[in-house]
Design an enzyme around this catalytic site. Structure first.
Site, PDB file in Angstrom:
ATOM      1  N   THR A 143       8.737   5.505 -31.452  1.00  0.00           N
ATOM      2  CA  THR A 143       9.661   6.587 -31.811  1.00  0.00           C
ATOM      3  C   THR A 143      10.534   6.204 -32.996  1.00  0.00           C
ATOM      4  O   THR A 143      10.735   6.995 -33.932  1.00  0.00           O
ATOM      5  CB  THR A 143      10.550   6.935 -30.605  1.00  0.00           C
ATOM      6  OG1 THR A 143       9.726   7.275 -29.492  1.00  0.00           O
ATOM      7  CG2 THR A 143      11.459   8.099 -30.922  1.00  0.00           C
ATOM      8  N   GLN A 178       6.414  11.681 -29.637  1.00  0.00           N
ATOM      9  CA  GLN A 178       7.743  11.754 -30.233  1.00  0.00           C
ATOM     10  C   GLN A 178       7.596  11.763 -31.756  1.00  0.00           C
ATOM     11  O   GLN A 178       6.834  10.970 -32.322  1.00  0.00           O
ATOM     12  CB  GLN A 178       8.598  10.573 -29.796  1.00  0.00           C
ATOM     13  CG  GLN A 178       8.859  10.497 -28.301  1.00  0.00           C
ATOM     14  CD  GLN A 178       7.801   9.720 -27.536  1.00  0.00           C
ATOM     15  OE1 GLN A 178       6.692   9.509 -28.038  1.00  0.00           O
ATOM     16  NE2 GLN A 178       8.130   9.289 -26.340  1.00  0.00           N
ATOM     17  N   GLN A 200       9.352  17.312 -30.364  1.00  0.00           N
ATOM     18  CA  GLN A 200       9.908  16.331 -29.423  1.00  0.00           C
ATOM     19  C   GLN A 200      10.678  15.258 -30.183  1.00  0.00           C
ATOM     20  O   GLN A 200      10.154  14.638 -31.106  1.00  0.00           O
ATOM     21  CB  GLN A 200       8.790  15.692 -28.600  1.00  0.00           C
ATOM     22  CG  GLN A 200       9.291  14.724 -27.547  1.00  0.00           C
ATOM     23  CD  GLN A 200       8.184  14.212 -26.631  1.00  0.00           C
ATOM     24  OE1 GLN A 200       7.076  14.732 -26.642  1.00  0.00           O
ATOM     25  NE2 GLN A 200       8.485  13.208 -25.836  1.00  0.00           N
ATOM     26  N   ASP A 201      11.945  15.040 -29.800  1.00  0.00           N
ATOM     27  CA  ASP A 201      12.786  13.986 -30.394  1.00  0.00           C
ATOM     28  C   ASP A 201      13.028  14.234 -31.888  1.00  0.00           C
ATOM     29  O   ASP A 201      12.785  13.363 -32.719  1.00  0.00           O
ATOM     30  CB  ASP A 201      12.157  12.608 -30.183  1.00  0.00           C
ATOM     31  CG  ASP A 201      12.146  12.183 -28.725  1.00  0.00           C
ATOM     32  OD1 ASP A 201      12.508  13.005 -27.869  1.00  0.00           O
ATOM     33  OD2 ASP A 201      11.772  11.039 -28.449  1.00  0.00           O
ATOM     34  N   ASP A 222      14.328  16.847 -25.582  1.00  0.00           N
ATOM     35  CA  ASP A 222      15.265  15.788 -25.968  1.00  0.00           C
ATOM     36  C   ASP A 222      15.467  15.756 -27.481  1.00  0.00           C
ATOM     37  O   ASP A 222      15.479  14.690 -28.096  1.00  0.00           O
ATOM     38  CB  ASP A 222      14.747  14.417 -25.493  1.00  0.00           C
ATOM     39  CG  ASP A 222      14.503  14.368 -23.995  1.00  0.00           C
ATOM     40  OD1 ASP A 222      15.106  15.164 -23.264  1.00  0.00           O
ATOM     41  OD2 ASP A 222      13.685  13.536 -23.564  1.00  0.00           O
ATOM     42  N   ARG A 278      19.615  15.539 -20.490  1.00  0.00           N
ATOM     43  CA  ARG A 278      19.012  14.651 -19.494  1.00  0.00           C
ATOM     44  C   ARG A 278      19.680  13.281 -19.620  1.00  0.00           C
ATOM     45  O   ARG A 278      19.980  12.822 -20.720  1.00  0.00           O
ATOM     46  CB  ARG A 278      17.506  14.516 -19.727  1.00  0.00           C
ATOM     47  CG  ARG A 278      16.744  15.812 -19.595  1.00  0.00           C
ATOM     48  CD  ARG A 278      15.276  15.575 -19.295  1.00  0.00           C
ATOM     49  NE  ARG A 278      14.591  14.795 -20.328  1.00  0.00           N
ATOM     50  CZ  ARG A 278      13.499  14.067 -20.106  1.00  0.00           C
ATOM     51  NH1 ARG A 278      12.985  13.987 -18.882  1.00  0.00           N
ATOM     52  NH2 ARG A 278      12.918  13.409 -21.090  1.00  0.00           N
ATOM     53  N   TRP A 280      19.486  10.058 -20.106  1.00  0.00           N
ATOM     54  CA  TRP A 280      18.689   8.929 -20.566  1.00  0.00           C
ATOM     55  C   TRP A 280      19.416   7.624 -20.253  1.00  0.00           C
ATOM     56  O   TRP A 280      18.822   6.647 -19.819  1.00  0.00           O
ATOM     57  CB  TRP A 280      18.432   9.071 -22.070  1.00  0.00           C
ATOM     58  CG  TRP A 280      17.460   8.081 -22.636  1.00  0.00           C
ATOM     59  CD1 TRP A 280      16.575   7.308 -21.944  1.00  0.00           C
ATOM     60  CD2 TRP A 280      17.267   7.777 -24.020  1.00  0.00           C
ATOM     61  NE1 TRP A 280      15.832   6.527 -22.811  1.00  0.00           N
ATOM     62  CE2 TRP A 280      16.236   6.800 -24.089  1.00  0.00           C
ATOM     63  CE3 TRP A 280      17.841   8.223 -25.196  1.00  0.00           C
ATOM     64  CZ2 TRP A 280      15.792   6.272 -25.301  1.00  0.00           C
ATOM     65  CZ3 TRP A 280      17.395   7.705 -26.402  1.00  0.00           C
ATOM     66  CH2 TRP A 280      16.386   6.742 -26.456  1.00  0.00           C
TER      67      TRP A 280
END
Length: 361
Positions: A143, A178, A200-201, A222, A278, A280
């Site tokens: 990522t 990601q 995503q991300d 996220d 969320r 993390w």
């Protein structure tokens, strides 16, 4: 230094004392403990980062243009590479409209860099790396290295520019997809009228104090994540998925970490069904204030990342939010609708020590 050590010891003693009381037979309710926690996290200075020493007066101007006859460089990265390492004055890079298909990295030893575009939908830096893509070393990028633009230098400023990761939105549950549009791993960075586009991300709000003003941030799962201490002022968060997702994943891991995300006067729209955040990190901290929330927000609002123990330590709050997704009645019991006193530490630039290092405009 001695003051900081003593203060940290005080926090540790107070935290473990509160934790022990939950395990004892004392008649103390979880609600009372949580209110003590609210007072604790809202009472002390949020940052022990370095003292600000920003510089705003430009001493170097560089122009990037798609036409080599109209600028100094045709590549954003080449313009950055022309700045001396260890520079002690602000270098302004003017990027003309166009799509710049390249990965950009600003190194840690190059401070005071400003990128200025002609509009976030007109000047765009884009790439399409994902975490599972194989890098030059034969291993997956991960990522961190998937970012289209990586900023590692302090006192960075971006205005009117778009950051995009073009990787397609992955199916629900896909591994290694990601795809970061921008990673900010530096202290005292400001993004004004910028776009962050991905799935995503999208925005890796990794480390440091950051300010986002009137920015548009789009993603699915996220899509604002990391362990930064960041203030999102009048930003538009747009979720784009046909399934379930989350706006944030904040990674605060300790009660001693002065990190968290605060969203003030923002707007949340999109498709699908989404959590506000969320957990993390075990001590994940996110606050939404004066924010409009569309109906895409699930009634519970927050996710414990599959770990019920985090419900005792996270700090998730709302203050005077509005819209069909802002109804607090169905929220999980371990989030809070804050009072003005509880919200105050999160709803001004003091949250990021912004009055010390931000430009006036």
């Amino acid at each position: 230094m001695m003051f900081t050590v003593m203060l940290n010891l005080f926090f540790l003693i107070l935290f473990f004392k509160n934790t022990k009381s939950l395990e004892s037979n004392e008649l103390v309710t979880i609600e009372e403990e949580h209110q003590n926690w609210v007072k604790l996290v809202g009472s002390f200075n949020h940052s022990f980062f370095q003292k600000a020493d920003n510089k705003f007066e430009p001493c170097l101007a560089i122009k990037v243009h798609k036409n080599p006859n109209l600028g100094d460089f045709v590549s954003v990265q080449k313009a950055i590479n022309s700045i001396p390492l260890g520079n002690r004055c602000r270098a302004v890079i003017l990027v003309s409209k166009g799509i710049y298909r390249e990965k950009v990295n600003i190194p840690v030893n190059m401070a005071y860099v400003t990128l200025v575009g002609e509009g976030a939908d007109k000047t765009i830096i884009e790439w399409d790396d994902t975490a599972d893509r194989i890098g030059k070393d034969g291993k997956p990028l991960g990522t961190y290295a998937s970012a289209t633009v990586a900023v590692n230098s302090p006192y960075f400023i971006a205005k009117k520019i778009g950051f995009k990761n073009k990787a397609p939105s992955p199916p629900s549950g896909a591994e290694g997809k990601q795809a970061v549009a921008l990673r900010i791993t530096a202290d005292m960075a400001a993004f004004i009228h910028c776009n962050f586009i991905g799935a995503q991300d999208t925005l890796y709000d990794h480390i440091g104090r950051h300010y986002f003003k009137c920015c548009y941030i789009q993603g699915s799962v996220d899509f604002i994540f990391g362990n930064g201490l960041s203030y999102y002022d009048s930003c538009h968060l747009h979720a784009k998925t046909d399934s379930i997702g989350a706006l944030t994943a904040q990674k605060r891991e300790s009660p001693l970490e002065k990190t968290g995300f605060s969203f003030v006067n923002c707007k949340v729209t999109g498709s699908g069904v989404h959590y506000l955040g969320r957990a993390w990190g075990t001590f994940s901290r996110v606050v939404f204030a004066y924010t409009y929330m569309d109906k895409i927000i699930t009634s519970g609002g927050w996710c414990n990342w599959g770990d019920k123990n985090r419900e005792k330590t996270v700090f998730y709050g709302q203050y005077k939010c509005m819209g069909p997704g802002a109804d607090f009645e169905g929220r999980v019991s371990w989030s809070r609708e804050l009072t003005l006193q509880e919200a105050k530490p999160f709803i001004s630039l003091n949250f990021i020590d912004g009055y010390d290092w931000l430009p006036e405009s």
